[in-house]
Motif scaffolding. Structure first.
Motif, short mmCIF file in Angstrom:
data_model
loop_
_atom_site.label_atom_id
_atom_site.label_comp_id
_atom_site.label_asym_id
_atom_site.label_seq_id
_atom_site.Cartn_x
_atom_site.Cartn_y
_atom_site.Cartn_z
N SER A 103 38.88 42.35 43.30
CA SER A 103 39.74 42.19 44.47
C SER A 103 39.30 41.02 45.34
O SER A 103 39.95 40.71 46.33
CB SER A 103 39.75 43.49 45.30
OG SER A 103 38.43 43.81 45.72
N ARG A 104 38.20 40.37 44.96
CA ARG A 104 37.69 39.21 45.71
C ARG A 104 37.42 38.09 44.71
O ARG A 104 36.28 37.82 44.33
CB ARG A 104 36.43 39.60 46.46
CG ARG A 104 36.66 40.79 47.41
CD ARG A 104 35.39 41.30 48.02
NE ARG A 104 34.84 40.38 49.00
CZ ARG A 104 33.73 40.61 49.70
NH1 ARG A 104 33.04 41.72 49.50
NH2 ARG A 104 33.28 39.72 50.57
N PRO A 105 38.47 37.42 44.27
CA PRO A 105 38.32 36.43 43.19
C PRO A 105 37.42 35.25 43.54
O PRO A 105 36.72 34.73 42.68
CB PRO A 105 39.75 35.98 42.91
CG PRO A 105 40.53 36.32 44.15
CD PRO A 105 39.88 37.57 44.68
N ALA A 106 37.44 34.81 44.79
CA ALA A 106 36.57 33.69 45.17
C ALA A 106 35.10 34.09 45.06
O ALA A 106 34.27 33.31 44.57
CB ALA A 106 36.90 33.22 46.58
N LEU A 107 34.78 35.30 45.50
CA LEU A 107 33.41 35.78 45.38
C LEU A 107 33.01 35.95 43.92
O LEU A 107 31.89 35.59 43.52
CB LEU A 107 33.25 37.11 46.13
CG LEU A 107 31.88 37.78 46.05
CD1 LEU A 107 30.80 36.85 46.59
CD2 LEU A 107 31.89 39.11 46.81
N ARG A 155 42.49 35.62 40.20
CA ARG A 155 43.43 36.37 41.04
C ARG A 155 44.35 37.20 40.13
O ARG A 155 44.76 36.76 39.08
CB ARG A 155 44.25 35.40 41.87
CG ARG A 155 45.19 36.07 42.86
CD ARG A 155 45.98 35.00 43.60
NE ARG A 155 45.08 34.06 44.29
CZ ARG A 155 45.46 32.88 44.71
NH1 ARG A 155 46.69 32.44 44.47
NH2 ARG A 155 44.60 32.09 45.33
N TYR A 156 44.65 38.43 40.59
CA TYR A 156 45.57 39.26 39.80
C TYR A 156 46.75 39.69 40.66
O TYR A 156 46.71 39.55 41.86
CB TYR A 156 44.86 40.49 39.22
CG TYR A 156 44.30 41.45 40.25
CD1 TYR A 156 45.09 42.47 40.78
CD2 TYR A 156 42.98 41.33 40.68
CE1 TYR A 156 44.58 43.35 41.71
CE2 TYR A 156 42.47 42.22 41.61
CZ TYR A 156 43.27 43.23 42.12
OH TYR A 156 42.76 44.10 43.05
N LEU A 188 35.15 37.02 33.02
CA LEU A 188 35.47 37.82 34.20
C LEU A 188 36.98 37.99 34.40
O LEU A 188 37.40 38.88 35.16
CB LEU A 188 34.85 37.20 35.44
CG LEU A 188 33.31 37.24 35.49
CD1 LEU A 188 32.79 36.49 36.71
CD2 LEU A 188 32.81 38.68 35.49
N ARG A 189 37.79 37.18 33.74
CA ARG A 189 39.24 37.36 33.82
C ARG A 189 39.67 38.69 33.22
O ARG A 189 40.78 39.17 33.49
CB ARG A 189 39.96 36.22 33.09
CG ARG A 189 40.21 35.00 33.96
CD ARG A 189 40.98 33.93 33.21
NE ARG A 189 42.27 34.41 32.77
CZ ARG A 189 43.38 34.42 33.52
NH1 ARG A 189 43.32 33.99 34.78
NH2 ARG A 189 44.52 34.84 33.03
#
Length: 212
Positions: A154-158, A211-212, A148-149
């Protein structure tokens, strides 16, 4: 470049990004899967009475539930790998195992009970379940996060939580072939608790690495 402009730029690349994320997620899970299978074969193994257990519909139900968690979680995680994607309209897929469990619990309740509800709920393998599923999930979780990286959620925790659902669902599928507790009540309680642990870990790690 401000945040809105960055999101628009990333969204413009969706046609190329989505297939890439799907391919990388598949590859990462295929690389990680042998590690989970090896730990399963080394410490657990398939239950001795598997041939007779296959005639029990509740044994088969366990696999339906675990796969109905893992497969929709993969679909939703790929959808959310795009920066503009929303969970709205897709989250219902994650309720499929809940629906299956509700039907199974209702079906078991209408049958003549083979054992008291407390025994069906607690089973014999609750502690093993709470350890085995998270432990076998770890390689798969690492693989899912690596795959997934290559997206841009826009919602990395989700996204990390979904990676946890994917890995827990696949690990639980392995564990189901070992577990001698086939009651839907047991699955709804202990498989769910083990899945929550992996999902929380996935969300915590995903918030950092995705996170990006």
């Amino acid at each position: 470049m401000d945040t809105d402009q960055l999101i628009r730029s990333l969204a413009a690349d969706n046609a190329h990004r989505a297939p890439r994320v799907g391919a990388m997620l598949t590859l990462a899970l295929l690389v990680a899967a042998p590690l989970s299978i090896l730990s399963f074969a080394t410490f657990l193994g398939v239950r001795a009475d598997v041939m007779s257990a296959m005639r029990n519909p509740f044994f088969d139900m366990k696999f339906a539930v675990t796969l109905s968690l893992a497969i929709p979680a993969i679909i939703v995680s790929l959808h959310l790998s795009r920066p503009e994607a929303l969970l709205r309209g897709w989250g219902w897929l994650l309720l499929l195992p809940v629906g299956l469990l509700a039907v199974a619990i209702g079906s078991e309740a209408m049958m003549a009970p083979a054992m008291p509800m407390t025994m069906r709920l607690m089973g014999k393998n609750s502690r093993v379940c709470l350890v085995a599923i998270p432990a076998m999930s770890l390689p798969l979780l690492a693989g899912a996060l690596i795959g997934l990286r290559h997206g841009a959620s826009s919602r990395p925790a989700l996204a990390g939580a979904l990676a946890g659902l994917v890995s827990a669902g696949l690990a639980a599928t392995l564990y189901a072939s070992h577990c001698t507790d086939d009651s839907p009540l047991f699955v709804a309680t202990w498989y769910t608790l083990a899945t929550v642990v992996v999902t929380v870990v996935g969300a915590a790690v995903g918030a950092r690495v995705l996170r990006y």
